[in-house]
Design an enzyme around this catalytic site. Structure first.
Site, PDB file in Angstrom:
ATOM      1  N   TYR A  25       0.855  -1.186   0.000  1.00 10.75           N
ATOM      2  CA  TYR A  25       0.000   0.000   0.000  1.00 10.75           C
ATOM      3  C   TYR A  25       0.886   1.230   0.000  1.00 10.75           C
ATOM      4  O   TYR A  25       1.837   1.317   0.780  1.00 10.75           O
ATOM      5  CB  TYR A  25      -0.889  -0.001   1.252  1.00 10.75           C
ATOM      6  CG  TYR A  25      -1.766   1.218   1.394  1.00 10.75           C
ATOM      7  CD1 TYR A  25      -2.814   1.447   0.507  1.00 10.75           C
ATOM      8  CD2 TYR A  25      -1.561   2.137   2.418  1.00 10.75           C
ATOM      9  CE1 TYR A  25      -3.633   2.568   0.637  1.00 10.75           C
ATOM     10  CE2 TYR A  25      -2.380   3.252   2.565  1.00 10.75           C
ATOM     11  CZ  TYR A  25      -3.405   3.465   1.671  1.00 10.75           C
ATOM     12  OH  TYR A  25      -4.215   4.565   1.814  1.00 10.75           O
ATOM     13  N   ASP A  80       9.286   2.887  -0.237  1.00 10.36           N
ATOM     14  CA  ASP A  80       8.238   3.541   0.545  1.00 10.36           C
ATOM     15  C   ASP A  80       8.448   3.139   1.995  1.00 10.36           C
ATOM     16  O   ASP A  80       8.034   2.069   2.432  1.00 10.36           O
ATOM     17  CB  ASP A  80       6.855   3.118   0.038  1.00 10.36           C
ATOM     18  CG  ASP A  80       5.738   3.789   0.830  1.00 10.36           C
ATOM     19  OD1 ASP A  80       6.051   4.504   1.804  1.00 10.36           O
ATOM     20  OD2 ASP A  80       4.562   3.583   0.471  1.00 10.36           O
ATOM     21  N   LYS A  82       4.262   8.895   8.921  1.00 18.91           N
ATOM     22  CA  LYS A  82       4.079   8.254  10.224  1.00 18.91           C
ATOM     23  C   LYS A  82       5.095   8.726  11.287  1.00 18.91           C
ATOM     24  O   LYS A  82       4.963   9.848  11.759  1.00 18.91           O
ATOM     25  CB  LYS A  82       4.031   6.744  10.048  1.00 18.91           C
ATOM     26  CG  LYS A  82       2.829   6.400   9.137  1.00 18.91           C
ATOM     27  CD  LYS A  82       2.419   4.969   9.037  1.00 18.91           C
ATOM     28  CE  LYS A  82       1.090   4.906   8.293  1.00 18.91           C
ATOM     29  NZ  LYS A  82       1.030   4.006   7.174  1.00 18.91           N
TER      30      LYS A  82
END
Ligand code: PLP
Length: 430
Positions: free
Chosen positions: A145, A240, A268
């Protein structure tokens, strides 16, 4: 049984005014059934809902809170920054400091640009890769994702998988066609794709350790094969690290595996619980970004002073305390305990951890790809999830999400969790 009266009432109101009652789909508990609880407050490793129930939290805002909730250093930094203004639309020292800190920890990021989310970071990195290479295709992996950008909503893991959506309507087919996919850990498939589309792939993007299809680690040699294949073709390799950055090691997965990607995306942990994303990498590539280069990307609130302050404060504590070895040991113990529970009760299970990122599947394993992950017993997970919640443990509300640990989780919390999880699994088995 827990009382859930006030959460249920809030959820009813929420569904009247927002789709599914939530600001992000996974929070609606569709992956496990039932209604979500509404949070009143949190501290350290614990959350309290509006009905007064207490939970040990292994979701941790889906990854950002490596120091736990409301860490005093982060709260103090935000309070202090807020008193000096919440946004300026002009540069600040904090952005320079955070960018310098990022480059020090992640040396492949020779230049860094701040944005407001992981999604923005990956969208921008791919636009940059396309602009820099003059190529249009990208290659991603099944189950990875990368946020909700149009180019990435193809075989995109947990959130979409939970909803049973292979791809999202609303993404033009013309664009989806430019996104190629391969199974994770399948070097031969990647080689075949590069053979078929030589010189046309702008970038390969991946989670170096998957957290969005449950926890899936790369096989030995997988990441180095990608480095070799992309290098030979002139495609860019994009890690990522929105989830793994500053979590699996100070310098993320690339430090642990010794691979230098061309571009890296962060989110994050970098924001300490406030909205921050970043992308960066090779200087010659990043120099294609406006205002130096022609690839446009901008943001009214990018580099927001509160968000920069929170991120800097969190990274400072991580530097001063170096909690990584302890976090890793404790996370391993948690997974070992959860798997021992399953073994004791005769339930096929597998799992693993990397730094303070972890996951288990109710599947015999080994789980090396999203295809393998889909073999897990989701119905058992749903019952287990609710039984754990009733026993005060909040695991991610999906069979296909990684869990996290924070520095606020003690050895006693972990042992306590393992014990409660054993009872929850027993209850789930009926
Ligand atoms: C969470 C996540 C994103 C998206 O970040 P948002 O801040 O939710 O937009 C992208 N990539 C990975 C690997 C993630 O875990």
């Amino acid at each position: 049984m827990r009382s859930t009266r006030r959460s249920a009432e809030l959820f009813r109101r929420a569904t009247e005014v927002t789709p599914g009652g939530v600001s992000s789909p996974v929070r609606a508990f569709r992956g496990v059934g039932g209604d979500p609880f509404f949070v009143a407050r949190a501290a350290g490793a614990r959350l309290w809902d509006v009905d007064g129930n207490e939970y040990l939290d292994y979701v941790l805002s889906w990854g950002p809170l490596i120091l736990g909730h409301a860490h005093p250093a982060v709260v103090e930094a935000v309070r202090d920054a807020a008193g000096r203004g919440t946004s300026y639309g002009a540069p600040t020292e904090a952005e320079v400091e955070l960018a310098e800190r990022v480059r020090e920890l992640v040396p492949s990021m020779e230049r860094v640009r701040f944005v407001n989310s992981g999604t923005e970071a990956t969208m921008s990195a791919v636009r940059l890769a396309r602009g820099f290479t003059g190529r249009e295709m990208i290659l991603k992996f099944e189950g990875c994702y990368h946020g909700h950008g149009d180019s990435f909503l193809v075989k995109a893991g947990s959130g979409v998988a939970t909803l049973g959506l292979p791809n999202s309507p609303g993404v033009p087919a013309e664009l989806s066609k430019l996104t190629l996919t391969a199974p994770f850990n399948d070097v031969a498939a990647v080689e075949e794709i590069f053979h078929a589309h030589a010189g046309r792939i702008a970038a390969v993007i991946l989670e170096p350790v998957i957290g969005n299809a449950g926890f899936i680690a790369p096989d030995d040699g997988f990441l180095s094969a990608l480095r070799r294949i992309t290098g030979a073709d002139g495609a860019l390799l994009v890690f990522d690290e929105v989830m793994t950055g500053f979590r699996v090691a100070p310098g993320g997965a690339q430090e642990r595996f010794g691979i230098r990607p061309d571009l890296t995306t962060l989110g994050k942990v970098i924001g300490g619980g406030l909205p921050v994303g970043a992308y960066g990498g090779r200087r010659d590539v990043m120099d294609w970004i406006a205002p130096v280069g022609p690839v446009y990307q901008a943001g009214t609130l990018s580099g927001n002073p509160l968000a920069m302050a929170a991120g800097l404060a969190q990274l400072r504590v991580l530097r001063d305390e170096n909690p990584y070895p302890e976090l890793e040991r404790r996370t391993r113990r948690l997974v070992e305990g959860l798997l021992a529970n399953a073994a004791e009760l005769g339930v096929p299970a597998s799992g693993g951890s990397f730094g303070s990122m972890w996951g288990t599947f109710f599947a015999a394993g080994p789980v090396r790809s999203f295809e393998d992950a889909k073999g897990a017993d989701v119905e058992l997970f749903k019952r287990f999830f609710h039984a754990a919640l009733d026993r005060g443990v909040f695991f991610a509300p999906s069979a296909f999400e990684a869990g996290f640990l924070s520095t606020a989780h003690t050895d006693a919390d972990v042992e306590d969790t393992i014990g409660r999880a054993r009872e929850a699994l027993r209850a789930a088995l009926g």
